[in-house]
Design a protein around this motif. Structure first.
Motif, short mmCIF file in Angstrom:
data_model
loop_
_atom_site.label_atom_id
_atom_site.label_comp_id
_atom_site.label_asym_id
_atom_site.label_seq_id
_atom_site.Cartn_x
_atom_site.Cartn_y
_atom_site.Cartn_z
N GLN A 11 0.95 -0.98 -0.41
CA GLN A 11 -0.23 0.31 0.01
C GLN A 11 1.14 1.10 -0.19
O GLN A 11 1.23 2.23 -0.88
CB GLN A 11 -0.82 0.26 1.27
CG GLN A 11 -2.04 -1.17 1.44
CD GLN A 11 -2.71 -1.05 -0.11
OE1 GLN A 11 -2.98 -2.19 -0.48
NE2 GLN A 11 -3.57 0.07 -0.03
N PHE A 12 2.02 0.97 0.80
CA PHE A 12 2.96 2.30 0.66
C PHE A 12 3.66 2.69 -0.34
O PHE A 12 3.86 3.70 -1.16
CB PHE A 12 3.26 2.23 2.23
CG PHE A 12 4.74 3.28 1.74
CD1 PHE A 12 4.58 4.60 2.93
CD2 PHE A 12 5.95 3.20 1.76
CE1 PHE A 12 5.47 5.22 3.00
CE2 PHE A 12 7.02 3.84 1.79
CZ PHE A 12 6.40 5.29 2.58
N LEU A 13 4.62 1.01 -0.76
CA LEU A 13 5.43 1.14 -1.59
C LEU A 13 4.77 0.55 -3.18
O LEU A 13 5.84 1.89 -3.90
CB LEU A 13 5.84 -0.30 -1.68
CG LEU A 13 6.93 -0.50 -2.77
CD1 LEU A 13 8.36 0.69 -2.16
CD2 LEU A 13 7.17 -2.16 -2.56
N LEU A 14 3.76 0.73 -3.48
CA LEU A 14 3.45 0.65 -5.52
C LEU A 14 3.14 2.51 -5.73
O LEU A 14 4.20 2.28 -6.81
CB LEU A 14 1.86 -0.31 -5.52
CG LEU A 14 1.84 -0.04 -6.76
CD1 LEU A 14 2.54 -1.21 -7.90
CD2 LEU A 14 0.41 -0.72 -6.86
N PRO A 15 2.65 2.79 -5.02
CA PRO A 15 3.10 4.90 -5.84
C PRO A 15 3.39 5.12 -6.05
O PRO A 15 4.31 5.57 -6.73
CB PRO A 15 1.86 5.44 -5.11
CG PRO A 15 0.88 4.40 -4.55
CD PRO A 15 1.62 3.07 -3.81
N GLY A 16 4.74 4.48 -4.22
CA GLY A 16 6.63 5.15 -4.85
C GLY A 16 7.07 4.37 -6.04
O GLY A 16 7.79 5.08 -6.68
N ILE A 17 7.02 3.58 -6.29
CA ILE A 17 7.96 2.28 -7.21
C ILE A 17 7.14 2.86 -8.25
O ILE A 17 8.00 2.68 -9.70
CB ILE A 17 7.61 1.56 -6.54
CG1 ILE A 17 8.67 0.03 -7.69
CG2 ILE A 17 6.56 0.14 -7.45
CD1 ILE A 17 11.19 0.90 -6.67
#
Length: 286
Positions: A92-98
């Motif tokens: 939930q945290f990683l996907l938009p950032g990656i």
């Protein structure tokens, strides 16, 4: 063997090949010239040219298909348990950032394409055409926007499969991707400058990596900057990638991060104004 034509036959042949002056003048003056293509038409044509290059060399899609999938899976399962306790929580945290990180890294291939065309002499032909001068450069960037869309779709699909659920729904996801595309289009102007400035595509790749890696890894893509040393937080919190990743993450979560959106759009405008001007100056003098 060389054949020389003499006599009356040679004179008749010469009269037949060379048109008379009045006939030539009538041919040139008697017809209206075709209209000059508009800036949009010329840019779209060069953008379509970029798409045709992908059609003939489909291996170019590797960096927007296999590479994003590898990035999502590798970082999710590598850091998920250690940083968030579980993969489902970390995604939930990683996907938009990656997503931001991967698309920003893909932008460097714009400079490689520009440099390749220069080495082949294609740009010499472009400069002789009666078109809007920035059209070839804008065309490259428009073609790459399609690549960014493909990479975004691939990563979001993989993320949904392994548990990502955006609270902002379809609207939030579309807004986040749209902001990412705007920034990536502007960021690509840096690589068009390097593509014109450097001598080989290997040099473009090397310089691009030196710029992209600190910007993407020293950001809030993987972790919250609050866990970093104070001196590093000062850099990370003011990085354009951090502002973009935060804006995309919040939009997909259903929020409206006005400050980070403004920062991202401001960085985009600054990149276009500065590096767009430098790129066109180099292009006109190359």
């Amino acid at each position: 063997m060389t054949t020389v034509t003499t006599g009356k036959e040679g004179a008749d042949a010469l009269d037949f090949v060379a048109p008379k002056a009045d006939e030539l003048a009538a041919l040139l003056v008697g017809h209206s010239r075709p209209p000059r293509p508009s800036a949009l038409s010329a840019s779209m044509t060069f953008g379509w040219r970029a798409m045709l290059k992908i059609k003939h060399v489909p291996e170019q899609l590797f960096d927007v298909t296999a590479f994003p999938i590898m990035m999502v899976l590798m970082y999710t399962y590598l850091f998920g348990g250690a940083l968030a306790g579980s993969v489902s929580s970390y995604i939930q945290f990683l996907l938009p950032g990656i997503l931001v990180m991967s698309v920003v890294m893909i932008t460097m291939y714009t400079g490689v394409s520009v440099n390749t065309d220069i080495e082949k002499g294609v740009f010499d032909r472009f400069r002789t055409l009666p078109i809007w001068r920035p059209a070839p450069m804008v065309g490259y960037l428009l073609g790459d926007v399609v690549r960014y869309l493909i990479a975004s779709a691939v990563m979001l699909t993989v993320g949904m499969i392994i548990g990502y659920r955006p609270d902002g729904g379809v609207v939030g996801v579309l807004l986040g991707v749209a902001l990412l595309l705007v920034f990536s289009f502007a960021f690509s102007w840096i690589w068009t400058m390097f593509g014109l400035l450097l001598r080989s595509e290997k040099s473009v790749m090397g310089v691009s990596m030196m710029v992209i890696f600190p910007l993407t890894f020293l950001s809030n893509v993987f972790v919250d900057p609050k866990t970093m040393p104070g001196w590093l937080q000062a850099f990370v919190n003011n990085s354009p990638v951090t502002h973009l990743a935060t804006a995309v993450r919040e939009l997909m979560a259903g929020n409206w991060p006005a400050a980070d959106i403004a920062w991202s759009l401001g960085w985009s405008a600054l990149l276009v104004v500065v590096f767009g001007a430098v790129t066109m100056r180099l292009y006109n003098r190359k």
